[in-house]
Design a protein around this motif. Structure first.
Motif, PDB file in Angstrom:
ATOM      1  N   UNK A 208       0.901  -1.287  -0.049  1.00 42.94           N
ATOM      2  CA  UNK A 208       0.114  -0.075   0.071  1.00 42.94           C
ATOM      3  C   UNK A 208       1.110   1.160  -0.120  1.00 42.94           C
ATOM      4  N   UNK A 209       2.011   1.213   0.787  1.00 42.60           N
ATOM      5  CA  UNK A 209       2.887   2.513   1.005  1.00 42.60           C
ATOM      6  C   UNK A 209       4.269   2.221   1.017  1.00 42.60           C
ATOM      7  N   UNK A 210       5.012   2.809   0.132  1.00 46.18           N
ATOM      8  CA  UNK A 210       6.262   2.558   0.095  1.00 46.18           C
ATOM      9  C   UNK A 210       6.929   3.308   1.333  1.00 46.18           C
ATOM     10  N   UNK A 211       8.381   2.785   1.772  1.00 46.54           N
ATOM     11  CA  UNK A 211       8.742   3.183   3.081  1.00 46.54           C
ATOM     12  C   UNK A 211       8.937   4.858   3.057  1.00 46.54           C
TER      13      UNK A 211
ATOM     14  N   UNK B 228      -1.265   8.002   7.625  1.00 45.32           N
ATOM     15  CA  UNK B 228      -0.080   7.301   7.971  1.00 45.32           C
ATOM     16  C   UNK B 228       0.940   8.387   8.788  1.00 45.32           C
ATOM     17  N   UNK B 229       1.918   8.051   8.914  1.00 48.53           N
ATOM     18  CA  UNK B 229       3.022   9.029   9.427  1.00 48.53           C
ATOM     19  C   UNK B 229       4.344   8.750   8.842  1.00 48.53           C
TER      20      UNK B 229
ATOM     21  N   UNK C  13      12.876  16.275  10.815  1.00 45.91           N
ATOM     22  CA  UNK C  13      13.985  15.903   9.892  1.00 45.91           C
ATOM     23  C   UNK C  13      14.657  14.497  10.117  1.00 45.91           C
ATOM     24  N   UNK C  14      13.699  13.621  10.521  1.00 44.87           N
ATOM     25  CA  UNK C  14      14.143  12.188  10.559  1.00 44.87           C
ATOM     26  C   UNK C  14      14.468  11.561  12.138  1.00 44.87           C
ATOM     27  N   UNK C  15      13.973  12.179  12.901  1.00 50.07           N
ATOM     28  CA  UNK C  15      14.148  11.663  14.249  1.00 50.07           C
ATOM     29  C   UNK C  15      13.114  10.704  14.456  1.00 50.07           C
ATOM     30  N   UNK C  16      13.394   9.464  14.532  1.00 51.25           N
ATOM     31  CA  UNK C  16      12.396   8.112  14.815  1.00 51.25           C
ATOM     32  C   UNK C  16      11.371   8.326  15.648  1.00 51.25           C
ATOM     33  N   UNK C  17      11.611   8.957  17.001  1.00 50.61           N
ATOM     34  CA  UNK C  17      10.343   9.252  17.781  1.00 50.61           C
ATOM     35  C   UNK C  17       9.693  10.475  17.778  1.00 50.61           C
ATOM     36  N   UNK C  18      10.047  11.236  16.694  1.00 52.24           N
ATOM     37  CA  UNK C  18       9.222  12.458  16.393  1.00 52.24           C
ATOM     38  C   UNK C  18       8.567  12.502  15.124  1.00 52.24           C
ATOM     39  N   UNK C  19       7.486  12.113  15.015  1.00 50.88           N
ATOM     40  CA  UNK C  19       6.795  11.704  13.965  1.00 50.88           C
ATOM     41  C   UNK C  19       5.477  12.677  13.710  1.00 50.88           C
ATOM     42  N   UNK C  20       5.111  12.627  12.354  1.00 45.95           N
ATOM     43  CA  UNK C  20       3.865  13.363  12.024  1.00 45.95           C
ATOM     44  C   UNK C  20       2.977  12.736  11.016  1.00 45.95           C
ATOM     45  N   UNK C  21       1.613  12.870  11.359  1.00 45.33           N
ATOM     46  CA  UNK C  21       0.312  12.325  10.783  1.00 45.33           C
ATOM     47  C   UNK C  21       0.199  12.786   9.358  1.00 45.33           C
ATOM     48  N   UNK C  22       0.001  12.159   8.391  1.00 45.77           N
ATOM     49  CA  UNK C  22      -0.257  12.733   6.912  1.00 45.77           C
ATOM     50  C   UNK C  22      -1.342  12.027   6.486  1.00 45.77           C
ATOM     51  N   UNK C  23      -1.995  12.375   5.193  1.00 45.97           N
ATOM     52  CA  UNK C  23      -3.128  11.551   4.660  1.00 45.97           C
ATOM     53  C   UNK C  23      -2.704  11.482   3.154  1.00 45.97           C
ATOM     54  N   UNK C  24      -3.155  10.422   2.555  1.00 48.30           N
ATOM     55  CA  UNK C  24      -3.061  10.451   1.036  1.00 48.30           C
ATOM     56  C   UNK C  24      -4.506   9.625   0.589  1.00 48.30           C
ATOM     57  N   UNK C  25      -5.226  10.007  -0.830  1.00 47.53           N
ATOM     58  CA  UNK C  25      -6.232   9.372  -1.144  1.00 47.53           C
ATOM     59  C   UNK C  25      -5.502   7.873  -1.480  1.00 47.53           C
ATOM     60  N   UNK C  26      -6.620   6.779  -1.324  1.00 41.52           N
ATOM     61  CA  UNK C  26      -5.950   5.560  -1.649  1.00 41.52           C
ATOM     62  C   UNK C  26      -7.186   5.055  -2.666  1.00 41.52           C
TER      63      UNK C  26
ATOM     64  N   UNK D 109      -3.902   0.305  -5.388  1.00 44.41           N
ATOM     65  CA  UNK D 109      -2.852   1.046  -5.981  1.00 44.41           C
ATOM     66  C   UNK D 109      -1.746   1.540  -5.075  1.00 44.41           C
ATOM     67  N   UNK D 110      -0.522   1.113  -5.292  1.00 42.46           N
ATOM     68  CA  UNK D 110       0.715   1.479  -4.465  1.00 42.46           C
ATOM     69  C   UNK D 110       0.854   2.848  -4.332  1.00 42.46           C
ATOM     70  N   UNK D 111       0.824   3.394  -2.812  1.00 45.53           N
ATOM     71  CA  UNK D 111       1.134   5.008  -2.937  1.00 45.53           C
ATOM     72  C   UNK D 111       2.537   5.106  -2.367  1.00 45.53           C
ATOM     73  N   UNK D 112       3.341   6.210  -3.232  1.00 42.02           N
ATOM     74  CA  UNK D 112       4.705   6.794  -2.971  1.00 42.02           C
ATOM     75  C   UNK D 112       4.254   8.031  -2.539  1.00 42.02           C
ATOM     76  N   UNK D 113       4.506   8.252  -1.166  1.00 38.70           N
ATOM     77  CA  UNK D 113       4.063   9.646  -0.742  1.00 38.70           C
ATOM     78  C   UNK D 113       5.195  10.727  -1.196  1.00 38.70           C
ATOM     79  N   UNK D 114       6.264  10.310  -1.900  1.00 37.98           N
ATOM     80  CA  UNK D 114       7.201  11.378  -2.140  1.00 37.98           C
ATOM     81  C   UNK D 114       7.298  11.635  -3.642  1.00 37.98           C
ATOM     82  N   UNK D 115       6.527  10.920  -4.238  1.00 37.25           N
ATOM     83  CA  UNK D 115       6.557  11.087  -5.861  1.00 37.25           C
ATOM     84  C   UNK D 115       5.859  12.611  -6.145  1.00 37.25           C
ATOM     85  N   UNK D 116       6.516  13.256  -7.200  1.00 38.07           N
ATOM     86  CA  UNK D 116       5.952  14.627  -7.197  1.00 38.07           C
ATOM     87  C   UNK D 116       4.741  14.521  -8.296  1.00 38.07           C
TER      88      UNK D 116
END
Ligand code: FUB
Length: 327
Positions: free
Chosen positions: A267-270, A291-292, A298-311, A320-327
Motif C-alpha cells: 500500500x505504502x512504500x517506505x 500514515x506518518x 528531519x528524521x528523528x524516529x520518535x518525533x513523527x507527524x501524521x499525514x494522509x493520501x487518497x487511496x 494502488x501502491x502509494x509513493x508519498x514522495x512522488x511529485x
C-alpha cells in the motif's frame, strides 16, 4: 486550530503525532494518534524512545476544513494499571459510547491493552481500572462489522513483545521463529457486547501467499510485524500492516474477518523514519490512507507527524501502491 490539511503534508505541526487511527464519527473525520514526545532518553530496538504519556485527538469537518486538536484526552497518570509508553491507540463507537483502546506497559513492564470510554468522540476518556483480561502486546485496531460484532486485532514484534507470547504465557527471553518457519501472525479476538472484554482467547491470524503457503518469518518484505488495520471493501476484509524491518505497509484479503488472509501487495512504500503505521477510512465516497513519517523532525524516529493520501482501488479490488514522495 491548524490550516486546511494538504495531502502528504503534516496534519498538525504544533505537536508530534504518529500511528493515526482515523474514523468517521458524527459526520466528521476523527484521528486518534499517538502523541510523540521530545526527550533525550534511550533509543533502541526495544522502542524505549517511544515514551508517550498522553493522547490528543484531532478532527476535521472534511478535507477542506481546519484540523482541530481537542487537547489532552487521556493521560498516563489517570490509568491505574499502566506504568509507561502509551503507544498506538484506536477508537470505536457502540452502545452510544465512544471507546478508546490503547496499549501500555503494566507495572511489570508487560504490554497490555486497556480501554477508556467517553460520551464524545473527542474525549476526555475515562479509563477502566484494569487492562482487558487476556490482552497482551500492542497496536489494537478495532473493527465493527456490519452485524455490529466488534473484533480487536493486535500484536507487534520486538518492543511489542509478540514473540514472548508464543506459548500463551509471557516468556521473557523467547525468540521469534526461525526464518524458514511460518511467521507469527497478528492476534484477533471478538469483543464482548460491552466492548470491555475478550469473548474468547485471542486467535492467531494466518497470512498465506497466493499458493496457499504460510508467509515465512524470514520473508521480511511480506511477514507481519506490527500495526494491523482491518477495513471492508466490496465484501472482502482487508488486513493491512507494517513489515517493520523493510518499512512497508502491505495488505492481505479474506472473506472471513478471522482469516486466513491471502497476501496481495504494498500500500505504502517506505517513509522517512523507521516505523510506518496507518489506517484506512472512507469519507464522502473516497478512500483515504492516514500514515506518518518523520519529516517534521528531519528524521528523528520518535518525533513523527501524521499525514494522509487518497487511496485508490483497481477494478479487481487490489490497492494502488502509494509513493508519498512522488511529485
Ligand atoms: O508508536 C509506538 C509504536 O511505533 C507503535 O505502537 C508501532 O506501531 C510503531 O508505529
Amino acid at each position: 486550530m491548524n490550516n486546511r490539511p494538504k495531502p502528504n503534508e503534516p496534519l498538525v505541526t504544533h505537536i508530534f503525532t504518529a500511528d493515526p487511527s482515523a474514523h468517521v464519527f458524527e459526520g466528521k473525520i476523527y484521528i486518534y494518534p499517538s502523541h510523540d514526545l521530545d526527550h533525550d532518553g534511550p533509543d533502541n530496538d526495544n522502542g524505549d524512545q517511544y515514551a508517550m504519556e498522553d493522547y490528543h485527538i484531532l478532527s476535521m469537518d472534511d478535507f477542506d476544513s481546519p484540523v482541530v486538536d481537542h487537547g489532552e484526552a487521556l493521560h498516563l497518570r489517570d490509568i491505574p494499571w499502566a506504568s509507561k509508553q502509551l503507544w498506538a491507540p484506536d477508537a470505536a463507537f457502540k452502545n452510544n459510547t465512544y471507546y478508546l483502546f490503547f496499549p501500555a506497559r503494566d507495572q511489570d513492564g508487560i504490554f497490555r491493552i486497556g480501554v477508556a470510554t467517553s460520551a464524545s468522540p473527542s474525549g476526555p476518556f475515562s479509563p477502566e481500572p484494569h487492562y482487558i483480561e487476556g490482552s497482551f502486546s500492542i497496536d489494537p485496531a478495532v473493527f465493527v462489522d456490519e452485524d455490529d460484532q466488534a473484533y480487536m486485532y493486535f500484536g507487534g514484534l520486538w518492543g511489542g513483545q509478540l514473540e514472548k507470547w508464543q506459548t500463551g504465557s509471557f516468556v521473557a527471553d523467547a525468540a521469534g521463529p526461525d526464518p524458514g518457519a511460518p511467521a507469527l501472525g497478528p492476534r484477533v479476538a471478538r469483543l464482548s457486547e460491552d466492548m470491555r472484554r475478550f469473548q474468547e482467547e485471542p486467535l492467531e491470524i494466518a497470512i498465506m501467499d497466493e499458493d496457499g503457503q504460510p508467509i515465512l518469518a524470514g520473508d521480511e518484505d511480506r511477514r507481519y510485524f506490527e500495526g494491523p488495520w482491518v477495513h471492508k471493501y466490496n465484501g472482502w476484509y482487508y488486513l493491512s500492516y507494517s513489515t517493520g524491518t523493510t518499512h512497508k505497509l502491505v495488505y492481505a484479503v479474506s472473506r472471513d474477518p478471522l482469516g486466513p488472509y491471502t497476501f496481495k501487495g504494498t500500500i505504502l512504500t517506505p517513509v522517512i523514519g523507521w516505523t510506518t503505521h496507518h489506517s484506512i477510512v472512507e469519507f464522502g465516497g473516497k478512500w483515504y490512507l492516514f500514515y506518518h513519517d518523520c519529516s517534521l523532525s528531519d528524521g528523528v524516529n520518535h518525533k513523527r507527524c501524521v499525514k494522509f493520501a487518497e487511496l485508490r482501488y483497481n477494478e479487481d479490488g487490489t490497492i494502488q501502491t502509494i509513493d508519498p514522495y512522488a511529485s
